[in-house]
Scaffold this motif. Structure first.
Motif, PDB file in Angstrom:
ATOM      1  N   ARG B  50     -72.622  38.672  47.060  1.00 18.26           N
ATOM      2  CA  ARG B  50     -71.984  38.066  45.883  1.00 18.26           C
ATOM      3  C   ARG B  50     -72.691  38.470  44.589  1.00 18.26           C
ATOM      4  N   LEU B  51     -74.009  38.378  44.628  1.00 20.68           N
ATOM      5  CA  LEU B  51     -74.776  38.706  43.424  1.00 20.68           C
ATOM      6  C   LEU B  51     -74.603  40.172  43.078  1.00 20.68           C
ATOM      7  N   PHE B  52     -74.569  41.001  44.135  1.00 21.68           N
ATOM      8  CA  PHE B  52     -74.367  42.433  43.922  1.00 21.68           C
ATOM      9  C   PHE B  52     -73.018  42.671  43.243  1.00 21.68           C
ATOM     10  N   CYS B  53     -71.983  42.043  43.782  1.00 26.34           N
ATOM     11  CA  CYS B  53     -70.642  42.202  43.201  1.00 26.34           C
ATOM     12  C   CYS B  53     -70.615  41.685  41.767  1.00 26.34           C
ATOM     13  N   ARG B  54     -71.287  40.540  41.574  1.00 26.40           N
ATOM     14  CA  ARG B  54     -71.312  39.951  40.231  1.00 26.40           C
ATOM     15  C   ARG B  54     -71.947  40.918  39.241  1.00 26.40           C
ATOM     16  N   ASP B  55     -73.133  41.420  39.613  1.00 25.23           N
ATOM     17  CA  ASP B  55     -73.849  42.322  38.708  1.00 25.23           C
ATOM     18  C   ASP B  55     -73.031  43.568  38.439  1.00 25.23           C
ATOM     19  N   GLY B 115     -84.518  53.212  37.996  1.00 19.89           N
ATOM     20  CA  GLY B 115     -83.482  52.232  37.666  1.00 19.89           C
ATOM     21  C   GLY B 115     -83.605  51.003  38.553  1.00 19.89           C
ATOM     22  N   GLY B 116     -83.894  51.247  39.823  1.00 18.97           N
ATOM     23  CA  GLY B 116     -84.086  50.151  40.766  1.00 18.97           C
ATOM     24  C   GLY B 116     -85.271  49.292  40.365  1.00 18.97           C
ATOM     25  N   LEU B 117     -86.370  49.947  40.033  1.00 16.33           N
ATOM     26  CA  LEU B 117     -87.567  49.212  39.614  1.00 16.33           C
ATOM     27  C   LEU B 117     -87.257  48.346  38.390  1.00 16.33           C
ATOM     28  N   LEU B 118     -86.569  48.954  37.452  1.00 14.99           N
ATOM     29  CA  LEU B 118     -86.272  48.273  36.196  1.00 14.99           C
ATOM     30  C   LEU B 118     -85.392  47.048  36.447  1.00 14.99           C
ATOM     31  N   ALA B 119     -84.351  47.245  37.237  1.00 12.74           N
ATOM     32  CA  ALA B 119     -83.436  46.137  37.521  1.00 12.74           C
ATOM     33  C   ALA B 119     -84.156  45.042  38.296  1.00 12.74           C
ATOM     34  N   ALA B 120     -84.949  45.449  39.280  1.00 11.54           N
ATOM     35  CA  ALA B 120     -85.623  44.455  40.121  1.00 11.54           C
ATOM     36  C   ALA B 120     -86.648  43.667  39.315  1.00 11.54           C
ATOM     37  N   SER B 121     -87.372  44.369  38.444  1.00 12.12           N
ATOM     38  CA  SER B 121     -88.446  43.686  37.725  1.00 12.12           C
ATOM     39  C   SER B 121     -87.889  42.617  36.807  1.00 12.12           C
ATOM     40  N   GLY B 122     -86.670  42.819  36.306  1.00  6.62           N
ATOM     41  CA  GLY B 122     -86.108  41.809  35.413  1.00  6.62           C
ATOM     42  C   GLY B 122     -85.275  40.767  36.129  1.00  6.62           C
ATOM     43  N   SER B 123     -85.089  40.950  37.426  1.00  2.92           N
ATOM     44  CA  SER B 123     -84.109  40.116  38.125  1.00  2.92           C
ATOM     45  C   SER B 123     -84.465  38.634  38.114  1.00  2.92           C
ATOM     46  N   LEU B 124     -85.743  38.318  38.254  1.00  2.50           N
ATOM     47  CA  LEU B 124     -86.128  36.894  38.261  1.00  2.50           C
ATOM     48  C   LEU B 124     -86.063  36.311  36.861  1.00  2.50           C
ATOM     49  N   VAL B 142     -83.552  39.977  43.768  1.00  2.26           N
ATOM     50  CA  VAL B 142     -84.221  41.283  43.719  1.00  2.26           C
ATOM     51  C   VAL B 142     -83.446  42.300  44.546  1.00  2.26           C
ATOM     52  N   ILE B 143     -83.020  41.870  45.734  1.00  2.00           N
ATOM     53  CA  ILE B 143     -82.308  42.804  46.603  1.00  2.00           C
ATOM     54  C   ILE B 143     -80.988  43.236  45.969  1.00  2.00           C
ATOM     55  N   ALA B 144     -80.294  42.260  45.365  1.00  2.00           N
ATOM     56  CA  ALA B 144     -79.032  42.606  44.711  1.00  2.00           C
ATOM     57  C   ALA B 144     -79.271  43.611  43.579  1.00  2.00           C
ATOM     58  N   ALA B 145     -80.398  43.476  42.892  1.00  2.00           N
ATOM     59  CA  ALA B 145     -80.716  44.405  41.806  1.00  2.00           C
ATOM     60  C   ALA B 145     -80.956  45.805  42.361  1.00  2.00           C
ATOM     61  N   ILE B 146     -81.694  45.893  43.480  1.00  2.00           N
ATOM     62  CA  ILE B 146     -81.923  47.192  44.106  1.00  2.00           C
ATOM     63  C   ILE B 146     -80.592  47.773  44.577  1.00  2.00           C
ATOM     64  N   GLY B 147     -79.697  46.877  44.985  1.00  2.00           N
ATOM     65  CA  GLY B 147     -78.383  47.323  45.428  1.00  2.00           C
ATOM     66  C   GLY B 147     -77.684  48.146  44.359  1.00  2.00           C
ATOM     67  N   GLN B 148     -77.843  47.741  43.108  1.00  2.00           N
ATOM     68  CA  GLN B 148     -77.252  48.517  42.001  1.00  2.00           C
ATOM     69  C   GLN B 148     -77.810  49.933  41.977  1.00  2.00           C
ATOM     70  N   ALA B 149     -79.122  50.029  42.225  1.00  2.00           N
ATOM     71  CA  ALA B 149     -79.760  51.350  42.208  1.00  2.00           C
ATOM     72  C   ALA B 149     -79.237  52.207  43.348  1.00  2.00           C
TER      73      ALA B 149
END
Lengths: 435, 293
Positions: B50-55, B115-124, B142-149
C-alpha cells in the motif's frame, strides 16, 4: 501518597488493559535529547540495555508510577491540564513508545484514534486514502474491501468528494473520513485522544453513539478529552493526571469535580491577575461599588447551593443621565456563560437621583452547583446599546454542596414515589475510592 | 504469559492477541526477537505494498513528465559524460563496449542505489506524524521507499535494453545472474537505508551528507570509467560496496567475462551482514525513535 500507585490492584485476569507502575521520562533540551538518542542507539546496537532508571541531566518524569486496570466494556476518561502526561500515556498504551519503568499489558486488538487522518496523503483521493490509512491501522486489503462501503457511508462525505484529493477537503471532512476508517477496525481496546474536538455537532453525536455501541459490545475505551461534559457522559471511571502523576482516580463524577476545583481555582487566579483596577474610560457613568452578600447582608464569597444571595451595585452618573440599564451575569472560569439578566430586555430602567443610585439584584435561592463562578456586570446607556462600564470577572465566588453532582445547576425539585415508597438511608451513593 | 507481537494492532489472530510493553523489551527478548521480526514483516506485507503504491502514485501525480523522470536522469548524466569524453575534457580510456552504453549502465545502477538511500533515509522523518501517532511496523516505510528505487532500476533497465538493441549487443545466458546480483545490491541498500532512516530521526546531518555522496559518489564508483587497475585507485573497486555489483552487472549485461568473482562473493557477504545487522538495530530502536521524531 496514593493507594493506587503503590498497591496495584490485585491482578485481575479479566482486565484487558493492565498498567503496572509505569514511568516515562523525557528531555526538553534538543541538544541533550540528540546526545541521549545517539547514546541509546549506540548502546542498543552493541546490546546494552538503555539507561532507564535514573534521570540524566535535563530529563524529567513525564509520567511517574502510574497503575490502573481496565475491564472489557469499561470506559476510562483521562483528564488533566496540558502537559500532564495524558498523550504520553496513550502512546505508551499503544506501544508507540516504550515505558522506562513498569509494565503494560494489552489484551486484544488495539485501535487508536490518536490523530485521525494521520497518514492521509494530500494528493491521493479519499477512496485511495481509505486503503492506505486502513493498512496503516492494521487492516488487510480483504478487510478493507469488505468494509469500504460501510466506511464511506459512515463518513457521509459528498458524493464527488470521494474521488477528489483529500487536500481539497475541509478539516471536518478530513476528520470524518479518518474517524470512519478508525471506527471500522473492530478493536477490543480503543484509545482516543481528543479527536472528538473537531467536527460539527452531527459528527459529535455520531461519534458518541458509535462509542456507546462499542462499549456495549465489550470494547474497553480510554478517552482523553477536555470536554468534561462528554467525559462525564461516556466514562464510568476517570483518571485525573497532574504533572505526570495521579491527581485522582475513581468514579468519574468525583474525579471530574476534583479536577474542576483545581482548574477553577487556577483560572480565577489568572483572571484576577490581569484584571484592570479601574475601567479604562468613564463616560456617562460608572460603578463605584460592587458587592456580593449573603442573607444577613454581609459581604460573602462562599455560598451553599440554595442559599439566598444578593448583588449590590452602587452607580455614579454624570449630569444629564436620566436613565440607565444594568446587566448581571454569571459565568464559570472556562468562559461558559450560565445565566444573564439585562434590564433592557426585562423591560425596565434605572433612574438615578442626583446622579446616584444603589440597586440590589436578589436571588431568593442561588441554585448553582458546586464550583467556582464569576460575575460580570455592565452599566449601559438608556438605549441599552452603549456601555459605560463593563466588567467581566468582577467578583468570583464559590458554591459548595454536600452531594456530588455533575453540571452547573441544581433546579428546584422533589422526588415523589407514586408507587412503592421513598425512605431515607445512610449512604446512598457507593462511595468512590477517590485518591 | 505469552509475549507476542509488539504490534498488537496488526494481528488478526483468531485468539486474543496480547501485547506486553516494558523497558528494553526488544533487547531482553534476545534471539527470540528474530522470529518476531520476521512475523512482523510478514504481517506488514500488505502495508508495504500500500505504501509503495501510495508513494508511487503520489510521486508523479503533480508532475508533467511522470515516470519519464526515471529515464531522463540517467540519460542526462550519460550525455554529460559522453560530451566530456568526446571533447577530451576527461580521459576515460578504452571501454570494451560503446561508451554511451557503458556510462548508461553504470549511472543507472549508481543512481538507483543512491536514490534508494535517499528515499529510505527520509522515510521515517517524512512520516514523523504517522510514526509518532500510530503503532505499525516502521520497517514498512523504509522498505516501501526502497521499492521506489527498485522500480526506478527496472525502468532504467528498459532504457538499457533499448540502447543495446541500438548497438546490436546481445548478452549471453550469464545475464540471468543479474537479477540475483540486484537483489543483493538492494538488500544492502535497504540495510544502509534502515540505519540512515534511524540516524536521520535523531540528527538531520545525514541529509546533507547524502547530497555530498550524490555529487561525488558517481566519480568514486566505476560508473562512467572502467574499473581502475592501479594502486591506490584500485581500492575504489573494493571499498565502495556498490562497485563489485556494478562491475559484474555491466560485464554480464554486455557479454563480457566476469572479472571480479572474489569481490562479488565479498560484496554479497557484506550485503547480507549489513542488512541483518541494520534490521536488528532498527527494530531495537523503533520505540526510541518514535518519541524523538
Amino acid at each position: 501518597m496514593s493507594s493506587i500507585s503503590h498497591n496495584p490492584v490485585a491482578a485481575d485476569a479479566s482486565a484487558s488493559v493492565r498498567v503496572d507502575n509505569v514511568s516515562k521520562k523525557y528531555c526538553r533540551s534538543l541538544k541533550r535529547s540528540i546526545l541521549y538518542g545517539m547514546k541509546d542507539l549506540a548502546s542498543a546496537a552493541i546490546g546494552h540495555a538503555f539507561q532507564n532508571d535514573h534521570l540524566r541531566q535535563g530529563e524529567f518524569w513525564a509520567l511517574k508510577d502510574l497503575s490502573f486496570q481496565l475491564k472489557p466494556g469499561e470506559c476510562l476518561g483521562v483528564i488533566g491540564r496540558n502537559g500532564a502526561g495524558k498523550s504520553t500515556l496513550l502512546k505508551l498504551l499503544n506501544g508507540i513508545i516504550e515505558p522506562d519503568r513498569g509494565r503494560i499489558e494489552m489484551r486484544g486488538r488495539v485501535g487508536a484514534l490518536i490523530e485521525v487522518g494521520a497518514g492521509f496523503h494530500p494528493l491521493l483521493t479519499g477512496r485511495e486514502n481509505i486503503y492506505v490509512n486502513g493498512a496503516i491501522l492494521g487492516m488487510s486489503t480483504e478487510e478493507i474491501d469488505r468494509k469500504r462501503d460501510a466506511i464511506i457511508e459512515y463518513a457521509g462525505l459528498p458524493a464527488d468528494a470521494l474521488d477528489a484529493p483529500v487536500k481539497t477537503y475541509s478539516s471536518g471532512m478530513y476528520v470524518r473520513l479518518g474517524f470512519a476508517i478508525a471506527a471500522h477496525i473492530d478493536p477490543d481496546i480503543l484509545l482516543i485522544d481528543e479527536v472528538l474536538a473537531v467536527g460539527d455537532a452531527a459528527f459529535h453525536s455520531q461519534c458518541y453513539s458509535t462509542l456507546s455501541r462499542l462499549l456495549g459490545k465489550g470494547v474497553s475505551v480510554v478517552v482523553i478529552s477536555h470536554d468534561l461534559v462528554a467525559v462525564q457522559q461516556l466514562t464510568t471511571r476517570c483518571l485525573y493526571m497532574n504533572q505526570g502523576a495521579v491527581g485522582a482516580f475513581g468514579p468519574s463524577l468525583d474525579v471530574i469535580q476534583h479536577y474542576r476545583q483545581d482548574t477553577d481555582a487556577a483560572m480565577v487566579e489568572q483572571s484576577r491577575a490581569k484584571q484592570p483596577s479601574a475601567p479604562p474610560s468613564v463616560q456617562g457613568g460608572r460603578f463605584t461599588e460592587l458587592e456580593l452578600m449573603d442573607q444577613s447582608g454581609k459581604p460573602s464569597r462562599e455560598f451553599r447551593t440554595g442559599e439566598p444571595a444578593s448583588m449590590r451595585f452602587r452607580i455614579e452618573l454624570q449630569p444629564g443621565m436620566d436613565a440607565v440599564h444594568l446587566s448581571f451575569g454569571i459565568h464559570s472560569p472556562d468562559w461558559v456563560l450560565h445565566t444573564t439578566y439585562f434590564t433592557a430586555y426585562q423591560g425596565f430602567q434605572v433612574h438615578p437621583v442626583e446622579g446616584h443610585a444603589l440597586v440590589e439584584f436578589h436571588f431568593p435561592q442561588l441554585l448553582l452547583g458546586t464550583g467556582i463562578y464569576l460575575i460580570n456586570v455592565g452599566l449601559w446607556d438608556k438605549s441599552g446599546l452603549g456601555s459605560f462600564d463593563w466588567r467581566w470577572d468582577a467578583i468570583s465566588f464559590k458554591v459548595t454542596n454536600d452531594q456530588p453532582m455533575a453540571g452547573r445547576f441544581m433546579l428546584p425539585h422533589e422526588w415523589r414515589a407514586l408507587e412503592g415508597r421513598i425512605e431515607p438511608c445512610s449512604s446512598a451513593v457507593e462511595a468512590g475510592e477517590v485518591v | 504469559m505469552s509475549e507476542e507481537s509488539g504490534h498488537a494492532g496488526l494481528k488478526a489472530a483468531p485468539q486474543t492477541p496480547v501485547a506486553v510493553y516494558y523497558a528494553n523489551r526488544n533487547l531482553l527478548l534476545g534471539h527470540r526477537v528474530w522470529a518476531e521480526m520476521v512475523r512482523e514483516l510478514w504481517s506488514a506485507r500488505e502495508l508495504i505494498w500500500r505504501l509503495f503504491c501510495r508513494d508511487f502514485s503520489a510521486k508523479y501525480r503533480q508532475t508533467i513528465f511522470g515516470i519519464l523522470w526515471a529515464i531522463l536522469l540517467p540519460l542526462g548524466t550519460t550525455a554529460f559524460f559522453v560530451v566530456l569524453s568526446n571533447a577530451r575534457v576527461i580521459n576515460i580510456g578504452q571501454t570494451a563496449i560503446p561508451y554511451p552504453l557503458f556510462a548508461l549502465i553504470g549511472t543507472s545502477i549508481w543512481q538507483s542505489f543512491v536514490g534508494g538511500l535517499l528515499a529510505a533515509s527520509g522515510s521515517l522523518v517524512n512520516a514523523a506524524n504517522l510514526v509518532g501517532k500510530i503503532n505499525f511496523p516502521r520497517e514498512a516505510l523504509v522498505i516501501a521507499a526502497i521499492g521506489q528505487a527498485v522500480l526506478d532500476a527496472l525502468v532504467k533497465a528498459g532504457l538499457v535494453v533499448l540502447m543495446m538493441v541500438y548497438y546490436r549487443l546481445w548478452p549471453g545466458w550469464e545475464a540471468l545472474a543479474i537479477p540475483v546480483l540486484l537483489v543483493f545490491l538492494f538488500l544492502m541498500c535497504l540495510g544502509f537505508g534502515f540505519l540512515l532512516a534511524l540516524v536521520q530521526g535523531i540528527v538531520r546531518d545525514t541529509e546533507k551528507a547524502l547530497s555530498l555522496l550524490i555529487t561525488f559518489g558517481v566519480v568514486l564508483t566505476p560508473a562512467v570509467y572502467p574499473p581502475p587497475e592501479k594502486w591506490p585507485f584500485y581500492l575504489i573497486n573494493i571499498v565502495n560496496p556498490v562497485s563489485p555489483f556494478l562491475i559484474a552487472i555491466r560485464d554480464l549485461a554486455t557479454g563480457q567475462p566476469v572479472s571480479n568473482g572474489t569481490e562479488i562473493a565479498l560484496g554479497i557477504a557484506v550485503s547480507l551482514l549489513v542488512f541483518g545487522l541494520s534490521w536488528r538495530i532498527f527494530h531495537l530502536a523503533e520505540p526510541k525513535i518514535a518519541e524523538r521524531l
